[in-house]
Scaffold this motif. Structure first.
Motif, PDB file in Angstrom:
ATOM      1  N   GLN A  63      94.934  56.116 -21.073  1.00  0.00           N
ATOM      2  CA  GLN A  63      96.279  57.006 -21.437  1.00  0.00           C
ATOM      3  C   GLN A  63      96.102  57.326 -22.622  1.00  0.00           C
ATOM      4  OE1 GLN A  63      99.467  54.598 -19.692  1.00  0.00           O
ATOM      5  NE2 GLN A  63      99.206  55.469 -17.735  1.00  0.00           N
ATOM      6  N   GLY A  64      95.010  57.459 -23.446  1.00  0.00           N
ATOM      7  CA  GLY A  64      95.077  57.905 -24.809  1.00  0.00           C
ATOM      8  C   GLY A  64      95.052  56.978 -25.848  1.00  0.00           C
ATOM      9  N   LYS A  65      94.980  55.784 -25.317  1.00  0.00           N
ATOM     10  CA  LYS A  65      95.280  54.575 -26.433  1.00  0.00           C
ATOM     11  C   LYS A  65      93.827  54.293 -26.674  1.00  0.00           C
ATOM     12  CE  LYS A  65      99.472  53.195 -24.092  1.00  0.00           C
ATOM     13  NZ  LYS A  65     100.322  52.070 -23.146  1.00  0.00           N
ATOM     14  N   PRO A  66      93.699  53.490 -27.814  1.00  0.00           N
ATOM     15  CA  PRO A  66      92.598  53.020 -28.497  1.00  0.00           C
ATOM     16  C   PRO A  66      91.719  51.661 -27.310  1.00  0.00           C
ATOM     17  CG  PRO A  66      94.246  52.855 -29.925  1.00  0.00           C
ATOM     18  CD  PRO A  66      94.836  53.224 -28.824  1.00  0.00           C
ATOM     19  N   PHE A  67      90.658  52.178 -27.286  1.00  0.00           N
ATOM     20  CA  PHE A  67      89.995  51.057 -26.296  1.00  0.00           C
ATOM     21  C   PHE A  67      88.484  51.145 -26.678  1.00  0.00           C
ATOM     22  CE2 PHE A  67      89.012  54.752 -24.189  1.00  0.00           C
ATOM     23  CZ  PHE A  67      87.715  54.898 -23.557  1.00  0.00           C
ATOM     24  N   ASN A  68      87.698  50.011 -26.139  1.00  0.00           N
ATOM     25  CA  ASN A  68      86.380  50.014 -26.651  1.00  0.00           C
ATOM     26  C   ASN A  68      85.715  50.497 -25.236  1.00  0.00           C
ATOM     27  OD1 ASN A  68      83.610  49.160 -26.880  1.00  0.00           O
ATOM     28  ND2 ASN A  68      84.261  47.225 -27.723  1.00  0.00           N
ATOM     29  N   PRO A  69      84.930  51.387 -25.464  1.00  0.00           N
ATOM     30  CA  PRO A  69      84.358  52.060 -24.053  1.00  0.00           C
ATOM     31  C   PRO A  69      83.049  51.264 -23.650  1.00  0.00           C
ATOM     32  CG  PRO A  69      83.691  53.401 -26.119  1.00  0.00           C
ATOM     33  CD  PRO A  69      84.587  52.106 -26.616  1.00  0.00           C
ATOM     34  N   MET A  87      91.478  61.352 -25.354  1.00  0.00           N
ATOM     35  CA  MET A  87      92.869  62.224 -25.254  1.00  0.00           C
ATOM     36  C   MET A  87      92.557  63.111 -23.966  1.00  0.00           C
ATOM     37  SD  MET A  87      94.494  60.815 -27.302  1.00  0.00           S
ATOM     38  CE  MET A  87      95.967  61.490 -27.265  1.00  0.00           C
ATOM     39  N   PRO A  88      93.298  63.037 -22.782  1.00  0.00           N
ATOM     40  CA  PRO A  88      92.997  63.969 -21.853  1.00  0.00           C
ATOM     41  C   PRO A  88      93.248  65.549 -22.386  1.00  0.00           C
ATOM     42  CG  PRO A  88      94.260  62.288 -21.332  1.00  0.00           C
ATOM     43  CD  PRO A  88      94.347  62.286 -22.537  1.00  0.00           C
ATOM     44  N   ARG A  89      92.310  66.429 -21.930  1.00  0.00           N
ATOM     45  CA  ARG A  89      92.371  67.751 -22.350  1.00  0.00           C
ATOM     46  C   ARG A  89      93.167  68.613 -20.981  1.00  0.00           C
ATOM     47  NH1 ARG A  89      87.191  70.649 -22.463  1.00  0.00           N
ATOM     48  NH2 ARG A  89      88.276  71.964 -23.797  1.00  0.00           N
ATOM     49  N   ARG A 126      82.658  60.562 -12.195  1.00  0.00           N
ATOM     50  CA  ARG A 126      83.937  60.697 -11.733  1.00  0.00           C
ATOM     51  C   ARG A 126      84.659  59.219 -11.897  1.00  0.00           C
ATOM     52  NH1 ARG A 126      81.667  64.449  -7.717  1.00  0.00           N
ATOM     53  NH2 ARG A 126      81.351  62.646  -6.185  1.00  0.00           N
ATOM     54  N   CYS A 127      83.723  58.342 -11.523  1.00  0.00           N
ATOM     55  CA  CYS A 127      84.298  56.822 -11.826  1.00  0.00           C
ATOM     56  C   CYS A 127      84.497  56.812 -13.142  1.00  0.00           C
ATOM     57  CB  CYS A 127      83.440  56.027 -10.967  1.00  0.00           C
ATOM     58  SG  CYS A 127      83.248  56.073  -9.408  1.00  0.00           S
ATOM     59  N   LEU A 128      83.621  56.812 -14.048  1.00  0.00           N
ATOM     60  CA  LEU A 128      83.674  56.597 -15.434  1.00  0.00           C
ATOM     61  C   LEU A 128      84.985  57.605 -15.962  1.00  0.00           C
ATOM     62  CD1 LEU A 128      82.670  55.105 -17.864  1.00  0.00           C
ATOM     63  CD2 LEU A 128      81.133  56.979 -18.024  1.00  0.00           C
ATOM     64  N   VAL A 129      85.019  58.635 -15.644  1.00  0.00           N
ATOM     65  CA  VAL A 129      86.266  59.577 -16.234  1.00  0.00           C
ATOM     66  C   VAL A 129      87.538  59.095 -15.746  1.00  0.00           C
ATOM     67  CG1 VAL A 129      87.241  61.756 -15.827  1.00  0.00           C
ATOM     68  CG2 VAL A 129      84.975  61.832 -16.381  1.00  0.00           C
ATOM     69  N   ASP A 130      87.519  58.467 -14.531  1.00  0.00           N
ATOM     70  CA  ASP A 130      88.870  58.128 -13.887  1.00  0.00           C
ATOM     71  C   ASP A 130      89.161  56.656 -14.903  1.00  0.00           C
ATOM     72  OD1 ASP A 130      89.037  59.774 -12.075  1.00  0.00           O
ATOM     73  OD2 ASP A 130      88.022  58.494 -10.251  1.00  0.00           O
ATOM     74  N   VAL A 131      88.277  55.821 -15.191  1.00  0.00           N
ATOM     75  CA  VAL A 131      88.503  54.516 -15.945  1.00  0.00           C
ATOM     76  C   VAL A 131      89.049  54.756 -17.308  1.00  0.00           C
ATOM     77  CG1 VAL A 131      87.382  53.098 -14.527  1.00  0.00           C
ATOM     78  CG2 VAL A 131      86.122  53.950 -16.421  1.00  0.00           C
ATOM     79  N   PHE A 132      88.396  55.841 -17.852  1.00  0.00           N
ATOM     80  CA  PHE A 132      88.622  56.467 -19.267  1.00  0.00           C
ATOM     81  C   PHE A 132      89.889  57.044 -19.568  1.00  0.00           C
ATOM     82  CE2 PHE A 132      84.910  57.109 -22.215  1.00  0.00           C
ATOM     83  CZ  PHE A 132      84.360  56.194 -21.755  1.00  0.00           C
ATOM     84  N   GLY A 133      90.440  57.695 -18.145  1.00  0.00           N
ATOM     85  CA  GLY A 133      91.819  58.241 -18.020  1.00  0.00           C
ATOM     86  C   GLY A 133      92.651  57.075 -17.846  1.00  0.00           C
ATOM     87  N   ASP A 134      92.557  55.914 -17.265  1.00  0.00           N
ATOM     88  CA  ASP A 134      93.446  54.794 -17.023  1.00  0.00           C
ATOM     89  C   ASP A 134      93.827  54.325 -18.300  1.00  0.00           C
ATOM     90  OD1 ASP A 134      93.156  55.191 -14.302  1.00  0.00           O
ATOM     91  OD2 ASP A 134      91.733  53.490 -14.286  1.00  0.00           O
TER      92      ASP A 134
END
Length: 492
Positions: free
Chosen positions: A167-173, A490-492, A157-165
């Motif tokens: 907002q679909g922009k390019p980032f290094n995970p 990209m959020p589904r 849940r925490c990881l999904v939240d920080v990925f969601g932050d």
């Protein structure tokens, strides 16, 4: 007479004599016993260093396998070792004759850090006791139980939240995944997780990552072959030693804090449990604080790096194979939906997702040559004589990419693990190794891979950023990791 002889010998003659003497001494030192596995021509003193592809050693090993077969020998500096290839031979070494190859050799970089302590580098009774204790303790703190599954789900849940932050922009995970995966093993070893914005823990993760990467550099590889010379030179090996000192300090500080409020009758985590063992140690020295530091760091490294690297490969493959990603998401939507989190009990109903995860592990091949073994007694292997003390490498790449085992070994193909629409467990799937020294965290890693992967694909579609080309080129270190990349979630 002696003075006359000395004066009559020229410097040139003396140098020739010295060179001949050293060549003969080197030949005698590395003379192979009868019926030893075949070997290519080696140079004096340096061995087969001229054959090695430092950026991709797998290429060198593959060429030698094609020429010499499933078992051959090499020499790097003062160290001779035997390579074993193919499922039949790997099983012979790790399972059928596993007791003959159960110990670890002294790898100079590891020896100078841990002195053959901990879970990975230790041998003999010390290793058996540490492994048995660690497995028991991991089970006590939820390994294979619902409590640990819930802990992983919370981290998902925490990881999904920080990925969601993002907002679909390019980032290094990279470090977001590292932090999430590391928090699972940290909750077991230290008794707590670390926030994604915790500066001290982020620095620790960066130190770990740098250390993993630096093991793959030329200077670090040369140090393992010529430690008595390279130790006096600057280079990546010196940075590794500096990083290990900082990592040890972090763990020692955690141990000290545990001691301050330690209750011998109550065990909160791995460190508490180990302190209990130290308190009741019967004098054999197996359980001592130095070993606790080594075991904790082994758990931290192994429990973070391998799973995190595999997840990074998984997201990269999903972005590059959108049709495979879409099939995984369709299965997630059918079996789980969007209203609840994925659970381990879903795995049996999701053969395609399970096959994709296995194919990621096969194709990523993050530990291609396994962890080295040491021959504990004279052994006959496939008709060849392997003397006691020989270093042996089981080439897992030769199994995971065997064209006789997998229809399209060089292609990312989840069908390798499907038969008649059902998941197909294959004997040749060996990324965790096999036998008594197989990865002790396999159950935890498999649980994490399934839950993190499905949780992320349930909520996001991973895409290549605009005007970007993603590569499957790898970075060589302790593990085979993807080159740094940016991705769009990209959020589904």
């Amino acid at each position: 007479m002696l003075r006359f002889l000395w004066e009559s010998i020229s410097l040139q003659m003396l140098l020739i004599f010295l060179i001949v003497f050293l060549l003969v001494a080197d030949h005698m030192k590395h003379r192979k016993p009868k019926h030893f596995p075949p070997s290519p021509f080696s140079l004096p003193f340096v061995g087969h260093i001229h054959l090695l592809n430092f950026s991709n050693p797998q290429i060198t090993v593959q060429k030698l396998t094609e020429k010499y077969g499933d078992i051959f020998s090499m020499q790097m500096g003062s160290t001779s070792f035997v390579f074993v290839n193919g499922l039949r031979m790997v099983k012979e070494v790790l399972v059928n004759q596993g007791e003959n190859f159960i110990d670890r050799p002294e790898i100079p970089l590891d020896r100078d850090v841990f002195s053959k302590m901990g879970l990975i580098s230790s041998s003999g009774n010390l290793w058996k006791q540490q492994r048995r204790f660690t497995l028991t303790t991991l089970r006590n703190f939820g390994l294979g139980k619902r409590t640990l599954e819930e802990r992983i789900q919370e981290e998902c849940r925490c990881l999904v939240d920080v990925f969601g932050d993002e907002q679909g922009k390019p980032f290094n995970p990279h470090f977001k995944i590292n932090n999430a995966v590391s928090n699972i093993i940290c909750s077991i070893t230290f008794g707590n997780r670390f926030d994604y914005h915790d500066e001290e823990f982020q620095r620790l993760l960066q130190l770990m990552d740098e250390t993993v990467s630096l093991h793959g550099t030329i200077m670090s590889q040369l140090y393992n072959s010529f430690p008595s010379i390279i130790k006096f030179l600057p280079g990546s090996h010196q940075t590794i030693f500096k990083n290990w000192r900082l990592l040890k300090s972090f763990v020692k500080e955690k141990i000290s804090k545990h001691k301050e409020d330690w209750n011998p009758s109550e065990s909160r985590d791995f460190i508490d449990s180990y302190l209990q063992e130290i308190a009741k140690d019967n004098g054999d020295g197996i359980f001592q604080e130095e070993n606790l530091v080594a075991c904790t760091l082994d758990l931290l490294f192994a429990g973070t790096e391998t799973t995190s690297t595999t997840i990074r490969w998984a997201l990269l493959y999903m972005a590059l194979y959108p049709e495979i990603q879409a099939r995984v998401q369709a299965e997630i939507d059918t079996v789980i939906g969007q209203a609840r989190q994925p659970a381990l009990e879903d795995r049996g109903n999701m053969p395609y997702t399970n096959a994709v995860i296995h194919e990621v592990q096969r194709k990523a091949n993050i530990i291609p040559f396994n962890v080295p073994r040491l021959t504990v007694k004279d052994t006959v292997l496939d008709g060849f004589h392997i003397p006691k003390g020989t270093v042996l490498l089981t080439n897992l790449t030769s199994v995971l990419f065997d064209k006789n085992e997998f229809e399209t070994p060089d292609t990312f193909n989840p069908g390798h693990f499907l038969k008649d629409g059902q998941f197909w467990k294959r004997e040749s799937f060996v990324p965790f190794s096999i036998g008594k020294r197989a990865c002790l965290g396999e159950v935890l890693a498999r649980s994490e891979l399934f839950l993190f992967f499905t949780a992320l694909l349930q909520k996001f579609t991973f895409q290549v950023p605009p005007d970007t080309t993603l590569s499957l080129q790898f970075k060589l270190g302790i593990t085979i990791a993807p080159q740094p990349y940016k991705i769009c979630a990209m959020p589904r």
